[in-house]
Design an enzyme around this catalytic site. Structure first.
Site, PDB file in Angstrom:
ATOM      1  N   LYS A  56     -27.004   9.044 -23.654  1.00  0.00           N
ATOM      2  CA  LYS A  56     -25.613   9.540 -23.831  1.00  0.00           C
ATOM      3  C   LYS A  56     -26.140  10.977 -23.494  1.00  0.00           C
ATOM      4  CE  LYS A  56     -21.626  10.152 -26.809  1.00  0.00           C
ATOM      5  NZ  LYS A  56     -21.183  10.264 -28.131  1.00  0.00           N
ATOM      6  N   ARG A  83     -23.888  20.612 -30.795  1.00  0.00           N
ATOM      7  CA  ARG A  83     -24.217  20.226 -31.877  1.00  0.00           C
ATOM      8  C   ARG A  83     -25.670  20.388 -32.511  1.00  0.00           C
ATOM      9  NH1 ARG A  83     -20.060  17.616 -34.754  1.00  0.00           N
ATOM     10  NH2 ARG A  83     -18.396  17.082 -33.438  1.00  0.00           N
ATOM     11  N   TYR A  88     -30.786  21.612 -35.926  1.00  0.00           N
ATOM     12  CA  TYR A  88     -31.204  22.768 -36.972  1.00  0.00           C
ATOM     13  C   TYR A  88     -32.396  23.100 -36.826  1.00  0.00           C
ATOM     14  CZ  TYR A  88     -31.494  25.514 -41.201  1.00  0.00           C
ATOM     15  OH  TYR A  88     -31.384  26.496 -41.921  1.00  0.00           O
ATOM     16  N   THR A 136     -21.148  10.626 -34.626  1.00  0.00           N
ATOM     17  CA  THR A 136     -20.642  12.025 -35.299  1.00  0.00           C
ATOM     18  C   THR A 136     -19.220  11.904 -35.303  1.00  0.00           C
ATOM     19  OG1 THR A 136     -22.539  13.205 -33.761  1.00  0.00           O
ATOM     20  CG2 THR A 136     -20.582  14.377 -34.487  1.00  0.00           C
ATOM     21  N   THR A 137     -18.239  11.167 -34.593  1.00  0.00           N
ATOM     22  CA  THR A 137     -17.160  11.202 -34.557  1.00  0.00           C
ATOM     23  C   THR A 137     -16.621  10.259 -35.890  1.00  0.00           C
ATOM     24  OG1 THR A 137     -17.027  11.009 -32.250  1.00  0.00           O
ATOM     25  CG2 THR A 137     -14.923  10.505 -33.178  1.00  0.00           C
ATOM     26  N   ILE A 191     -19.588   6.910 -23.458  1.00  0.00           N
ATOM     27  CA  ILE A 191     -19.064   6.731 -25.010  1.00  0.00           C
ATOM     28  C   ILE A 191     -18.276   7.644 -25.342  1.00  0.00           C
ATOM     29  CG2 ILE A 191     -20.002   6.805 -27.222  1.00  0.00           C
ATOM     30  CD1 ILE A 191     -22.620   5.556 -26.305  1.00  0.00           C
ATOM     31  N   TYR A 237     -29.668  10.577 -27.357  1.00  0.00           N
ATOM     32  CA  TYR A 237     -28.243  11.330 -27.358  1.00  0.00           C
ATOM     33  C   TYR A 237     -28.426  12.827 -27.416  1.00  0.00           C
ATOM     34  CZ  TYR A 237     -23.634  12.674 -29.137  1.00  0.00           C
ATOM     35  OH  TYR A 237     -22.258  13.286 -29.103  1.00  0.00           O
TER      36      TYR A 237
END
Length: 290
Positions: free
Chosen positions: A163, A139, A109, A46-47, A205, A134
């Site tokens: 994560k 998010r 979503y 994402t980053t 992470i 993850y």
């Protein structure tokens, strides 16, 4: 997969002023992290603003990082989405020979229930590839509950790591307390890194870690060595800037620091925008304190 232990960093994607990928800055960022103690690199998370990169750009970024890394540290590749069959197909068709594992975010979503989340990761596990679960409810809109994570961990050995970025640290501790042998957890929240590592986690992470790799990796190693007071000294030194970089969303804050350090330029792709002048000033002031 104990090789993925310590500090992994979720690399940003540097951009030029015209918003093309800045490969020179990406080279600097990779080298800076490897030379300063980062244990492994996470590519296209994402980053990295991966959602704004074209398929061709993703391919170029992956190839560039593999080349610059030159097998110096382990690599993890982000492949995730909310179409289970498409994610599974991507994992199956991607050349993962340079990577230790795939980091796969839970479906966003759609907001599946726990049964749907279980079936999603069961499908990914069927690829036979090493998969990192993850969980980032802020998010995705849906939390993978500890019971679901533990069920997956017990049934599918190649789902070997999570994560975890739930807002409730008790969820981390429940997983660490009940997890089967061979399964582990890394913090997905920079501020929780130290307590989670001390509780038996495998590190983090990190986002902030790519700006302060020496400090962050030292802190985590001190935690592994049970040198708690020394570890908390570093934690306390970095906690304010860690909060600041997420104040207006990620990765706008970390890009401020890396730009001030001369590693990258401070550009983001829409719909993300650079940090406000006020936040930029606060981050710069806190960098001076550090």
């Amino acid at each position: 997969m104990s090789i993925l232990k310590g500090v992994g960093v979720a690399l940003v994607t540097p951009f030029n002023e015209d918003l093309s990928v800045d490969f020179d800055s990406l080279t600097k960022l990779v080298n800076y992290n490897i030379e300063n103690g980062t244990n492994y690199l996470v590519v296209l998370g994402t980053t990295a603003e991966a959602a704004t990169l074209s398929a061709e750009e993703k391919k170029q970024v992956v190839e560039h990082i593999i080349k610059v890394n030159n097998k110096r540290v382990p690599l993890v590749l982000g492949i995730g989405g909310n179409n289970t069959l498409e994610v599974k197909k991507q994992i199956e068709e991607t050349d993962l020979s340079a990577f230790e594992a795939v980091l796969s975010v839970s479906p966003y979503y759609n907001k599946p229930n726990q049964g749907g989340l279980y079936q999603h990761y069961k499908a990914l596990a069927s690829t036979g590839k090493n998969i990192i679960i993850y969980n980032v409810p802020s998010r995705t809109g849906q939390n993978i509950e500890a019971e679901t994570t533990l069920r997956l961990a017990k049934e599918f050995p190649n789902l070997f790591l999570i994560k975890e970025a739930a807002p409730n640290i008790l969820q981390y501790f429940d997983i660490l307390r009940k997890k089967p042998e061979g399964f582990n957890l890394v913090s997905g929240d920079d501020e929780y890194t130290l307590p989670v590592t001390l509780a038996g986690g495998a590190g983090v992470i990190s986002v902030i870690g790519q700006a302060y790799p020496k400090e962050f990796s030292t802190m985590v190693q001190l935690a592994f060595d049970r040198k708690v007071d020394e570890a908390y000294e570093i934690h306390n030194k970095l906690v304010e800037i860690t909060r600041l970089i997420f104040a207006e969303g990620n990765p706008c804050g970390i890009k401020v620091i890396l730009a001030e350090m001369g590693i990258i330029k401070n550009y983001l792709r829409l719909p993300l925008v650079p940090a406000s002048e006020g936040l930029y000033a606060k981050i710069k002031a806190e960098m001076a304190n550090i």
